[in-house]
Design an enzyme around this catalytic site. Sequence first.
Site, short mmCIF file in Angstrom:
data_model
loop_
_atom_site.label_atom_id
_atom_site.label_comp_id
_atom_site.label_asym_id
_atom_site.label_seq_id
_atom_site.Cartn_x
_atom_site.Cartn_y
_atom_site.Cartn_z
N ALA A 72 119.53 3.74 -44.39
CA ALA A 72 120.59 4.73 -44.66
C ALA A 72 121.28 4.43 -45.99
O ALA A 72 121.65 5.34 -46.74
CB ALA A 72 121.60 4.72 -43.53
N ILE A 123 80.81 -2.00 -58.90
CA ILE A 123 80.54 -3.38 -58.52
C ILE A 123 79.24 -3.41 -57.73
O ILE A 123 78.99 -2.54 -56.90
CB ILE A 123 81.74 -3.96 -57.75
CG1 ILE A 123 81.64 -5.45 -57.59
CG2 ILE A 123 81.95 -3.29 -56.44
CD1 ILE A 123 82.96 -6.09 -57.21
N LYS A 157 87.73 -5.90 -49.90
CA LYS A 157 87.23 -4.65 -50.48
C LYS A 157 87.80 -3.50 -49.64
O LYS A 157 87.33 -3.19 -48.56
CB LYS A 157 85.71 -4.62 -50.49
CG LYS A 157 85.19 -3.39 -51.22
CD LYS A 157 83.75 -3.54 -51.63
CE LYS A 157 83.28 -2.39 -52.50
NZ LYS A 157 83.87 -1.08 -52.24
N CYS A 182 85.03 9.89 -6.52
CA CYS A 182 84.11 10.39 -5.53
C CYS A 182 84.67 10.02 -4.16
O CYS A 182 85.13 8.90 -3.95
CB CYS A 182 82.75 9.72 -5.73
SG CYS A 182 81.70 9.83 -4.28
#
Length: 708
Positions: free
Chosen positions: A55, A104, A142, A462
């Site tokens: 704030a 690279i 990377k 079931c």
Amino acid sequence: MSPSNFDLFSDQAMAESVPSSAAALPQLRAQNLRDLLHHHAHAYYTLDAPELPDAEYDRLFRELQALEDLHPELLTPDSPTQRTGGAVLAAFQQVTHRVPMLSIRTETDNEASGAEAFDTRIRKELGLVPTEPPVVYVAELKFDGLAMSLRYEAGLLVQAATRGDGETGEEVTANIRTIQQIPLRLPADAPAVLEVRGEVYMRRDDFEALNERQRQRIASGTKGEKTFVNPRNAAAGAVRQLDSGIAAERPLSFFAYGLGDMTPSNEGGPTWTTHYAMLMQLKAWGFPVAQQTSRVHGASGLVAFHQRIAVERDALPYDIDGVVYKVDDLALQTRLGFVTREPRWAVAHKYPAQEEMTTVLAIDVQVGRTGKLTPVAKLKPVFVGGVTVTNATLHNELEARRKDVRVGDTVIVRRAGDVIPEVVSVVLERRPPDAQQFTMPAHCPVCASLAEREEGDADHRCTGGLFCSAQRKQAIWHFAHRRAMDVDGLGDKLVDQLVDAGHVKTLADLYHLKLETLSGMDRMADKSAVNLLEALEKSKTTTLGRFLFSLGIRHVGEATAKELARHFGQLDAVMAASEDALLQVADVGPVVAHSIRSFFDQVHHREVVQALRDAGVSWAEGEALAPTEMPLAGITVVLTGTLQSMSRDEAKEKLEALGAKVAGSVSKKTHYVVAGAEAGSKLDKAQALGVPLLGDEGLLLLLAGQKP
Ligand code: I6G
């Protein structure tokens, strides 16, 4: 900027940072606010160490905005208010990179040997013999993002450009300015011209939140919105936004990893001679550098880094697709030079991709050992996370609907670490027009019994129970349990073998097993087979409570089974009871009553019960006794220590059969504590509360219906 540069921003300095004379000088105040906001944005976004409540930051920000509105001449390009975006471009300008943005080389070997191969190559190129010391490398992450070049002139960010083809990229400065981690202005000791190269990416949590917002927009009918398939794709979309206001809503992050063009300032050239020192300098100038970046020695150092990051990868808040190794010494880098447009001194060493795209061939429903129905997406085989994935669980109907996965869909599948593969999202643009929404079948695909989902439960189940072959092993294992039919010697492994070999299809088959069959099972000595047959024979004489429990009726635990036996007295009465009648039993509520009723409503369950009775399973059937009529009704007993006459389980069962309640802890309401050898704290508590104590003899009197 060294930490001491920040003394200006200490709490004390902040409070005093606006002398009353400065308030009268808008220019000074604007500069002061810019410094404060730069400092706190760096602490928050780059160092991850906020020093100011949000704030308060917002208040300072609004004050600067108001000041700039009032005095537009005070607006500077490095003002934090210039990050919010707004400019809308017709097209991106082309930018020619003064120093090409190289790519690279990727090591093809994903295993640790890839790191060794790189070290071998470097040593060979440098003509090092084995006796010479290991080469020093910098190992970096990377990031799975987009390469970016940031150009600073006289300390100010003047241009941000994508890699493009390496020679020419696109100018995306307005969008890149919205990235809070990127300094808009550098400290005074930075070179006159500096190009910082790095990766723009999106954190995974920012990506999830963005996609959630996108989903809401789509749901509320906003045209032209879509969700993004992964953080990289979302980052690329944000960077290539012609409207920088939209880019500002898509939170991006940045990591620096190298340099491009550079013109030293008058004070002289760079002070570093290694890649690592250069990264540390970038960090000091306010650029984020991944904290994992390490200086390592030789092949073993590279391999160790590769392995460490493989383990840490899933816990990182952003995606990486591998690690990068670079020769640390800049003089050696120069000696090594380039092959075509790739530096010889660096290599990317990838990990297997964790997300791939594939198609959903079918959605099957699998039935688990407990009867749970799980929708599983059958996928066109895809290599992801180092394995070929052909299935991904959709967990349950709600989850399958939430992701809205349909047969024929193109989906993104993720497999990270050892976690089971999952469908991350659907590529809606590729959905076939006739793709149907998934619905759970009404019947179990294995036994055709009704599939039900109880209120408040996410899973369908079931209702076939004992009859469903998918649940058979679980049902038999439960039936034989010590607290159910108590068939000693019938363990999990043996149940698996008996079911797999087709010797036991239903519970009653257990009582028809032959000695030859049992002796033929793995690791089953003749003696054990004889013992098991004896245990089966013994188990035939049981109690109604145990028998009811052994049937594995959903929600009917041991205590409920005993209550049912006590209440109804006879099995036929339980089997015939309506839900209303069942609700009269202590502890039986509507869910349990419904479960019992639907269990016995199924013909195959009644057949199983009959087959067990026919096999000789029996119990003493009695008249139903109202609980109050039982000899020990209203008596609460606590058992502790080792009893001589019987086990505690046995004592509990006998006491309960006579209507007593056997509690787990002693209170003022306990009528008796039965204490055997080595009784512990319960005995102490009973003595403290003055509860009558009984030994074995007292217990036997109690069980004989006499007052001890
Ligand atoms: O594409 C890249 C990703 C990461 C890089 C890179 C990098 O270092 C962590 N470093 C260089 C030198 C280049 N590409 C050319």
